[in-house]
Design a protein around this motif. Structure first.
Motif, PDB file in Angstrom:
ATOM      1  N   ASP A 135       7.024  -6.150   9.349  1.00 57.58           N
ATOM      2  CA  ASP A 135       6.595  -4.949   8.637  1.00 57.58           C
ATOM      3  C   ASP A 135       7.753  -4.439   7.777  1.00 57.58           C
ATOM      4  N   VAL A 136       7.442  -4.054   6.555  1.00 64.32           N
ATOM      5  CA  VAL A 136       8.462  -3.569   5.627  1.00 64.32           C
ATOM      6  C   VAL A 136       8.019  -2.229   5.054  1.00 64.32           C
ATOM      7  N   THR A 137       8.936  -1.271   5.064  1.00 68.32           N
ATOM      8  CA  THR A 137       8.686   0.059   4.502  1.00 68.32           C
ATOM      9  C   THR A 137       9.755   0.369   3.468  1.00 68.32           C
ATOM     10  N   LEU A 138       9.320   0.792   2.308  1.00 75.51           N
ATOM     11  CA  LEU A 138      10.228   1.145   1.213  1.00 75.51           C
ATOM     12  C   LEU A 138      10.042   2.613   0.840  1.00 75.51           C
ATOM     13  N   THR A 139      11.151   3.318   0.717  1.00 71.01           N
ATOM     14  CA  THR A 139      11.151   4.679   0.193  1.00 71.01           C
ATOM     15  C   THR A 139      12.558   4.987  -0.301  1.00 71.01           C
ATOM     16  N   SER A 140      12.672   5.947  -1.190  1.00 66.73           N
ATOM     17  CA  SER A 140      13.986   6.354  -1.698  1.00 66.73           C
ATOM     18  C   SER A 140      14.418   7.598  -0.939  1.00 66.73           C
ATOM     19  N   HIS A 141      15.263   7.395   0.074  1.00 63.52           N
ATOM     20  CA  HIS A 141      15.625   8.482   0.973  1.00 63.52           C
ATOM     21  C   HIS A 141      16.377   9.608   0.271  1.00 63.52           C
ATOM     22  N   ASP A 142      17.075   9.278  -0.799  1.00 64.86           N
ATOM     23  CA  ASP A 142      17.878  10.310  -1.460  1.00 64.86           C
ATOM     24  C   ASP A 142      17.025  11.336  -2.186  1.00 64.86           C
ATOM     25  N   ARG A 158       0.835  -1.181   0.000  1.00 65.31           N
ATOM     26  CA  ARG A 158       0.000   0.000   0.000  1.00 65.31           C
ATOM     27  C   ARG A 158       0.880   1.246   0.000  1.00 65.31           C
ATOM     28  N   SER A 159       0.408   2.272  -0.691  1.00 69.98           N
ATOM     29  CA  SER A 159       1.106   3.553  -0.715  1.00 69.98           C
ATOM     30  C   SER A 159       0.656   4.391   0.471  1.00 69.98           C
ATOM     31  N   ILE A 160       1.587   4.722   1.363  1.00 65.57           N
ATOM     32  CA  ILE A 160       1.318   5.557   2.526  1.00 65.57           C
ATOM     33  C   ILE A 160       2.279   6.740   2.476  1.00 65.57           C
ATOM     34  N   TYR A 161       1.755   7.909   2.148  1.00 66.30           N
ATOM     35  CA  TYR A 161       2.567   9.108   1.983  1.00 66.30           C
ATOM     36  C   TYR A 161       3.718   8.837   1.022  1.00 66.30           C
ATOM     37  N   LEU A 162       4.958   8.902   1.481  1.00 64.71           N
ATOM     38  CA  LEU A 162       6.112   8.777   0.591  1.00 64.71           C
ATOM     39  C   LEU A 162       6.664   7.365   0.560  1.00 64.71           C
ATOM     40  N   THR A 163       5.898   6.393   1.023  1.00 60.04           N
ATOM     41  CA  THR A 163       6.422   5.046   1.176  1.00 60.04           C
ATOM     42  C   THR A 163       5.500   4.005   0.551  1.00 60.04           C
ATOM     43  N   LEU A 164       6.079   2.817   0.318  1.00 60.34           N
ATOM     44  CA  LEU A 164       5.321   1.593   0.078  1.00 60.34           C
ATOM     45  C   LEU A 164       5.461   0.742   1.339  1.00 60.34           C
ATOM     46  N   ARG A 165       4.336   0.206   1.834  1.00 62.93           N
ATOM     47  CA  ARG A 165       4.376  -0.539   3.091  1.00 62.93           C
ATOM     48  C   ARG A 165       3.548  -1.806   3.001  1.00 62.93           C
ATOM     49  N   THR A 166       3.955  -2.783   3.804  1.00 58.25           N
ATOM     50  CA  THR A 166       3.142  -3.974   3.958  1.00 58.25           C
ATOM     51  C   THR A 166       3.490  -4.670   5.260  1.00 58.25           C
ATOM     52  N   ARG A 167       2.653  -5.617   5.614  1.00 58.87           N
ATOM     53  CA  ARG A 167       2.916  -6.516   6.739  1.00 58.87           C
ATOM     54  C   ARG A 167       2.825  -7.944   6.224  1.00 58.87           C
ATOM     55  N   HIS A 175      13.505  11.551  -1.295  1.00 53.40           N
ATOM     56  CA  HIS A 175      12.353  11.762  -0.422  1.00 53.40           C
ATOM     57  C   HIS A 175      11.040  11.486  -1.158  1.00 53.40           C
ATOM     58  N   ALA A 176      10.993  10.323  -1.803  1.00 54.16           N
ATOM     59  CA  ALA A 176       9.811   9.953  -2.583  1.00 54.16           C
ATOM     60  C   ALA A 176       9.873   8.466  -2.909  1.00 54.16           C
ATOM     61  N   LYS A 177       8.777   7.947  -3.436  1.00 58.94           N
ATOM     62  CA  LYS A 177       8.764   6.590  -3.984  1.00 58.94           C
ATOM     63  C   LYS A 177       9.330   6.632  -5.398  1.00 58.94           C
ATOM     64  N   THR A 178      10.142   5.635  -5.735  1.00 58.00           N
ATOM     65  CA  THR A 178      10.726   5.560  -7.063  1.00 58.00           C
ATOM     66  C   THR A 178      10.594   4.141  -7.601  1.00 58.00           C
ATOM     67  N   GLN A 179      11.057   3.950  -8.831  1.00 58.73           N
ATOM     68  CA  GLN A 179      11.024   2.627  -9.434  1.00 58.73           C
ATOM     69  C   GLN A 179      11.855   1.626  -8.645  1.00 58.73           C
ATOM     70  N   ARG A 180      12.885   2.114  -7.953  1.00 59.95           N
ATOM     71  CA  ARG A 180      13.678   1.215  -7.109  1.00 59.95           C
ATOM     72  C   ARG A 180      12.818   0.564  -6.033  1.00 59.95           C
ATOM     73  N   ASP A 218      11.120  12.998  12.258  1.00 64.47           N
ATOM     74  CA  ASP A 218      12.102  12.291  13.080  1.00 64.47           C
ATOM     75  C   ASP A 218      13.026  11.517  12.150  1.00 64.47           C
ATOM     76  N   PRO A 219      14.303  11.889  12.054  1.00 63.97           N
ATOM     77  CA  PRO A 219      15.210  11.176  11.148  1.00 63.97           C
ATOM     78  C   PRO A 219      15.302   9.687  11.439  1.00 63.97           C
ATOM     79  N   SER A 220      15.076   9.279  12.691  1.00 67.22           N
ATOM     80  CA  SER A 220      15.145   7.865  13.035  1.00 67.22           C
ATOM     81  C   SER A 220      13.874   7.111  12.662  1.00 67.22           C
TER      82      SER A 220
END
Length: 206
Positions: A53-60, A7-16, A62-67, A128-130
């Motif tokens: 739980d897994v969260t994916l985002t492209s930190h460099d 699921r897309s949640i803000y700037l991330t892809l997430r699942t459980r 600050h968005a979701k990308t093809q990676r 929060d950077p962490s």
């Protein structure tokens, strides 16, 4: 797109992933780690008894990308190979909004009392950077008398952190509202009356 597990949640892809036990979760986490190293793209992974739980985002950027899309598909394949089903409907993220007529006036206080950083994207956000604390954002409102807050923020920190955190918040424009219960908790407020408590385990049953 082959992303039914996510699921897309803000700037991330997430699942459980419902692993059912710790050992299966550990196998999944190890396999995700190998895939992440191979892709040179690294998710945030939270292993608990019974689920991962897994969260994916492209930190460099600050968005979701093809990676993120590519690695999400790879992780779904790994989970399927282990017989682990996804439960993406349970994912969520909490953000906190503070009404204010002057963001610049109170933003430093909230950054200091919660040790947050400026958002790389938006001027009205603190993050929060962490990744441990929710994002705080500021919503414009008309000037009003001190609000009767229906909730406030408690930030629990190690005892040695409480003093410096309180000092930083006061230096950032905060007000000491009540220290009668310190060190269990100290009540602070920003200059517009919004309150937060800096809490420790000292003097508390928990």
């Amino acid at each position: 797109m082959g992303l039914d597990d996510w699921r897309s949640i803000y700037l991330t892809l997430r699942t459980r992933f419902r692993t059912g036990d710790f050992a299966t979760g550990l196998r999944l986490v190890n396999a995700i780690g190998e895939a992440a190293e191979a892709a040179n793209h690294h998710p945030d992974v939270d292993l608990r008894y019974g689920h991962v739980d897994v969260t994916l985002t492209s930190h460099d950027v600050h968005a979701k990308t093809q990676r993120d899309v590519d690695l999400a598909r790879r992780i779904s394949g790994i989970a399927a190979g282990l017989g682990v089903a996804a439960d993406p409907g349970v994912v969520q993220e909490l953000e906190l909004a503070i009404d204010t007529w002057d963001i610049a006036e109170i933003r430093p206080f909230w950054a200091a009392v919660l040790a947050l950083a400026d958002s790389p994207r938006l001027d009205d956000e603190l993050v929060d950077p962490s990744g441990n604390l929710p994002t705080i954002w500021f919503q414009h409102t008309d000037r009003h008398e001190e609000p009767r807050q229906r909730f406030h923020l408690d930030i629990r920190v190690p005892p040695e952190v409480a003093g410096p955190r309180i000092a930083a918040a006061l230096a950032a424009g905060g007000v000491l509202a009540d220290e009668s219960q310190a060190p269990a908790f100290t009540v602070l407020a920003d200059s517009q009356g919004n309150k937060a408590c800096v809490c420790t385990h000292l003097g508390r049953p928990d």
